[in-house]
Design a protein around this motif. Structure first.
Motif, PDB file in Angstrom:
ATOM      1  N   CYS A 242      48.426  41.124  32.052  1.00 56.31           N
ATOM      2  CA  CYS A 242      47.368  40.931  31.048  1.00 56.31           C
ATOM      3  C   CYS A 242      46.231  40.089  31.615  1.00 56.31           C
ATOM      4  CB  CYS A 242      47.941  40.253  29.796  1.00 56.31           C
ATOM      5  SG  CYS A 242      49.084  41.275  28.858  1.00 56.31           S
ATOM      6  N   TYR A 243      46.579  39.049  32.367  1.00 50.47           N
ATOM      7  CA  TYR A 243      45.571  38.181  32.976  1.00 50.47           C
ATOM      8  C   TYR A 243      44.718  38.966  33.970  1.00 50.47           C
ATOM      9  CZ  TYR A 243      43.546  34.464  35.822  1.00 50.47           C
ATOM     10  OH  TYR A 243      42.666  33.668  36.509  1.00 50.47           O
ATOM     11  N   LEU A 244      45.378  39.761  34.814  1.00 51.53           N
ATOM     12  CA  LEU A 244      44.636  40.542  35.800  1.00 51.53           C
ATOM     13  C   LEU A 244      43.749  41.594  35.144  1.00 51.53           C
ATOM     14  CD1 LEU A 244      47.423  41.131  38.493  1.00 51.53           C
ATOM     15  CD2 LEU A 244      45.486  39.565  38.646  1.00 51.53           C
ATOM     16  N   LEU A 245      44.164  42.075  33.986  1.00 54.61           N
ATOM     17  CA  LEU A 245      43.369  43.070  33.282  1.00 54.61           C
ATOM     18  C   LEU A 245      42.094  42.468  32.697  1.00 54.61           C
ATOM     19  CD1 LEU A 245      43.385  46.052  32.405  1.00 54.61           C
ATOM     20  CD2 LEU A 245      44.584  45.346  30.328  1.00 54.61           C
ATOM     21  N   VAL A 246      42.137  41.176  32.366  1.00 53.82           N
ATOM     22  CA  VAL A 246      41.003  40.518  31.693  1.00 53.82           C
ATOM     23  C   VAL A 246      40.103  39.790  32.682  1.00 53.82           C
ATOM     24  CG1 VAL A 246      40.369  38.747  30.003  1.00 53.82           C
ATOM     25  CG2 VAL A 246      42.279  40.294  29.535  1.00 53.82           C
ATOM     26  N   TYR A 247      40.666  39.163  33.713  1.00 51.70           N
ATOM     27  CA  TYR A 247      39.892  38.306  34.610  1.00 51.70           C
ATOM     28  C   TYR A 247      39.878  38.858  36.037  1.00 51.70           C
ATOM     29  CZ  TYR A 247      40.214  34.916  30.849  1.00 51.70           C
ATOM     30  OH  TYR A 247      40.132  34.298  29.636  1.00 51.70           O
ATOM     31  N   TYR A 248      38.789  38.562  36.723  1.00 51.93           N
ATOM     32  CA  TYR A 248      38.647  38.966  38.119  1.00 51.93           C
ATOM     33  C   TYR A 248      39.221  37.891  39.022  1.00 51.93           C
ATOM     34  CZ  TYR A 248      36.589  40.367  42.554  1.00 51.93           C
ATOM     35  OH  TYR A 248      36.426  40.741  43.863  1.00 51.93           O
ATOM     36  N   THR A 249      40.044  38.289  39.997  1.00 53.58           N
ATOM     37  CA  THR A 249      40.543  37.377  41.025  1.00 53.58           C
ATOM     38  C   THR A 249      40.478  38.090  42.373  1.00 53.58           C
ATOM     39  OG1 THR A 249      42.853  38.114  40.868  1.00 53.58           O
ATOM     40  CG2 THR A 249      42.176  36.351  39.377  1.00 53.58           C
ATOM     41  N   SER A 250      40.567  37.320  43.420  1.00 55.28           N
ATOM     42  CA  SER A 250      40.614  37.922  44.745  1.00 55.28           C
ATOM     43  C   SER A 250      41.950  38.657  44.925  1.00 55.28           C
ATOM     44  CB  SER A 250      40.461  36.850  45.826  1.00 55.28           C
ATOM     45  OG  SER A 250      41.466  35.862  45.692  1.00 55.28           O
ATOM     46  N   TRP A 251      41.946  39.739  45.681  1.00 61.96           N
ATOM     47  CA  TRP A 251      43.133  40.573  45.916  1.00 61.96           C
ATOM     48  C   TRP A 251      43.737  41.054  44.598  1.00 61.96           C
ATOM     49  CZ3 TRP A 251      44.018  41.825  50.931  1.00 61.96           C
ATOM     50  CH2 TRP A 251      43.458  40.991  51.906  1.00 61.96           C
ATOM     51  N   ARG A 252      42.894  41.374  43.664  1.00 63.07           N
ATOM     52  CA  ARG A 252      43.353  41.718  42.311  1.00 63.07           C
ATOM     53  C   ARG A 252      44.229  42.972  42.305  1.00 63.07           C
ATOM     54  NH1 ARG A 252      40.215  44.538  38.460  1.00 63.07           N
ATOM     55  NH2 ARG A 252      40.877  44.226  36.293  1.00 63.07           N
ATOM     56  N   ASN A 253      43.830  44.008  43.024  1.00 61.83           N
ATOM     57  CA  ASN A 253      44.611  45.248  43.045  1.00 61.83           C
ATOM     58  C   ASN A 253      45.966  45.052  43.713  1.00 61.83           C
ATOM     59  OD1 ASN A 253      42.519  46.519  41.761  1.00 61.83           O
ATOM     60  ND2 ASN A 253      41.723  47.534  43.576  1.00 61.83           N
ATOM     61  N   VAL A 254      45.984  44.273  44.778  1.00 59.80           N
ATOM     62  CA  VAL A 254      47.247  44.008  45.472  1.00 59.80           C
ATOM     63  C   VAL A 254      48.186  43.224  44.558  1.00 59.80           C
ATOM     64  CG1 VAL A 254      48.311  42.853  47.451  1.00 59.80           C
ATOM     65  CG2 VAL A 254      46.142  44.065  47.734  1.00 59.80           C
ATOM     66  N   LYS A 255      47.648  42.231  43.869  1.00 58.36           N
ATOM     67  CA  LYS A 255      48.468  41.431  42.953  1.00 58.36           C
ATOM     68  C   LYS A 255      49.045  42.301  41.838  1.00 58.36           C
ATOM     69  CE  LYS A 255      45.963  37.086  43.717  1.00 58.36           C
ATOM     70  NZ  LYS A 255      45.023  36.106  43.112  1.00 58.36           N
ATOM     71  N   SER A 256      48.223  43.229  41.325  1.00 56.81           N
ATOM     72  CA  SER A 256      48.710  44.094  40.251  1.00 56.81           C
ATOM     73  C   SER A 256      49.848  44.985  40.738  1.00 56.81           C
ATOM     74  CB  SER A 256      47.560  44.947  39.708  1.00 56.81           C
ATOM     75  OG  SER A 256      47.112  45.883  40.680  1.00 56.81           O
ATOM     76  N   PHE A 257      49.745  45.486  41.967  1.00 54.75           N
ATOM     77  CA  PHE A 257      50.803  46.335  42.528  1.00 54.75           C
ATOM     78  C   PHE A 257      52.090  45.540  42.724  1.00 54.75           C
ATOM     79  CE2 PHE A 257      53.067  48.181  46.168  1.00 54.75           C
ATOM     80  CZ  PHE A 257      53.246  49.479  45.706  1.00 54.75           C
ATOM     81  N   LEU A 258      51.981  44.311  43.242  1.00 56.47           N
ATOM     82  CA  LEU A 258      53.158  43.471  43.437  1.00 56.47           C
ATOM     83  C   LEU A 258      53.798  43.100  42.101  1.00 56.47           C
ATOM     84  CD1 LEU A 258      51.888  41.092  46.283  1.00 56.47           C
ATOM     85  CD2 LEU A 258      53.454  43.042  46.491  1.00 56.47           C
ATOM     86  N   THR A 259      52.964  42.846  41.095  1.00 60.97           N
ATOM     87  CA  THR A 259      53.488  42.526  39.767  1.00 60.97           C
ATOM     88  C   THR A 259      54.234  43.712  39.171  1.00 60.97           C
ATOM     89  OG1 THR A 259      51.584  41.051  39.434  1.00 60.97           O
ATOM     90  CG2 THR A 259      52.866  41.623  37.492  1.00 60.97           C
ATOM     91  N   PHE A 260      53.687  44.913  39.357  1.00 63.84           N
ATOM     92  CA  PHE A 260      54.372  46.122  38.890  1.00 63.84           C
ATOM     93  C   PHE A 260      55.708  46.290  39.613  1.00 63.84           C
ATOM     94  CE2 PHE A 260      54.991  50.794  39.514  1.00 63.84           C
ATOM     95  CZ  PHE A 260      55.445  51.057  38.224  1.00 63.84           C
ATOM     96  N   GLY A 261      55.732  45.998  40.901  1.00 67.59           N
ATOM     97  CA  GLY A 261      56.984  46.058  41.644  1.00 67.59           C
ATOM     98  C   GLY A 261      58.023  45.098  41.084  1.00 67.59           C
ATOM     99  N   LEU A 262      57.572  43.880  40.682  1.00 60.35           N
ATOM    100  CA  LEU A 262      58.489  42.908  40.089  1.00 60.35           C
ATOM    101  C   LEU A 262      59.050  43.417  38.763  1.00 60.35           C
ATOM    102  CD1 LEU A 262      59.800  40.113  40.107  1.00 60.35           C
ATOM    103  CD2 LEU A 262      57.697  39.203  39.068  1.00 60.35           C
TER     104      LEU A 262
END
Length: 307
Positions: A242-262
């Motif tokens: 939810c945080y990644l969907l609302v706010y911009y961060t560095s390496w955002r796409n990579v973080k989202s993929f790792l979170t989905f893996g978790l």
């Protein structure tokens, strides 16, 4: 002759010009500097709070504070201490005159055009150093510039004045930089809002099951403590999506993929406690939210206001 030629007040987050002085000179150099003004206004959120840019026969200086930037154009031989003292006066007067709510909700360019009168009067004073020297004390500003000099923007960082700008890669010391986390994302779509709600729902379901697992563990020694960890990790992963969907961060796409893996790993571990439909729901929602994070990218540039 050393002098201040023009000044502008610009909102940092989107480059919206709030007020500006009237420019009387229309030479080629001035036209070029207006392009630099526009390019800098789009990059204010990525720059320190005090900067200078040398553009041949002219210098552009600006300071930023409380979401507003004060920018000025002067001749190359205009004293640095006078330039930043001038900007400091503009800043103090603007903050005194207008509250943050008004500047944050402004939608029209130059909606504080009446501030132009103060800019013009202050510019005239600073263009007459003889009378100015007896009215202000420059020692504090001299010391401040000596201790924390303005960041010098190179033309290579700025890019081409013809509209093809290179990405800023600013490396500097000090507290003036605004993090890339403040960069604005594209407007949320209906599918993005649905993804956000579904991710919150999954987080709530994991949290509830986690508390139930704790109760079972307290009542019976047979409950696996790792199940509790898996439920709460799943909750944290959904909330982070939810945080990644609302706010911009560095390496955002990579973080989202790792979170989905978790999320997938947690549901694999919870296979014995959930049926296939529940597992399918949690994994599908995680994949859907990840897709929406990838689709909702940072805005390419600020609106093309004429500065």
């Amino acid at each position: 002759m050393s002098m201040i030629l023009s000044a502008s007040v610009i909102r940092v987050r989107d480059g919206l010009p709030l007020s500006a002085s009237t420019d009387y000179e229309q030479g080629t150099g001035m036209q070029e500097c207006r392009k630099y003004f526009k390019m800098l206004s789009r990059k204010l959120a990525q720059l320190p709070d005090r900067c200078a840019l040398k553009t041949g026969r002219y210098n552009i200086n600006f300071i930023s504070s409380m979401g507003v930037s004060y920018m000025m154009l002067c001749t190359e031989n205009y004293p640095n201490v006078l330039a930043f003292s001038f900007l400091d006066e503009l800043q103090k007067e603007f903050i005194t005159t207008y509250n943050m709510m008004k500047t944050n909700t402004a939608v029209r360019p130059y909606c504080f055009i009446e501030f132009d009168n103060f800019i013009q009067r202050t510019k005239q004073r600073y263009n007459n150093p003889r009378s100015l020297s007896t009215k202000i004390n420059l020692s504090d500003m001299q010391m401040e510039i000596k201790l924390r000099p303005p960041y010098q923007i190179s033309m290579g960082e700025l890019g081409s004045a013809n509209g093809v700008t290179s990405a800023f890669s600013v490396d500097y010391k000090g507290a003036g930089k605004i993090s890339s986390a403040h960069q604005r994302l594209e407007p949320a779509t209906l599918s993005g809002i649905v993804a956000f709600i579904l991710s919150l729902l999954c987080a709530a379901l994991n949290l509830i099951r986690g508390f139930h697992a704790i109760e079972s563990l307290l009542q019976s020694d047979g409950e696996d403590f790792n199940y509790i960890v898996a439920f709460f990790l799943g909750t944290a992963a959904c909330l982070y999506q939810c945080y990644l969907l609302v706010y911009y961060t560095s390496w955002r796409n990579v973080k989202s993929f790792l979170t989905f893996g978790l999320i997938c790993l947690c549901n694999m571990y919870l296979y014995e406690l959930r049926n296939l439909w529940q597992l399918f729901f949690h994994v599908t929602v995680g994949a859907f939210v990840t897709l929406q994070i990838w689709l909702r990218q940072a805005q390419g540039k600020a609106p093309d206001y004429d500065v």
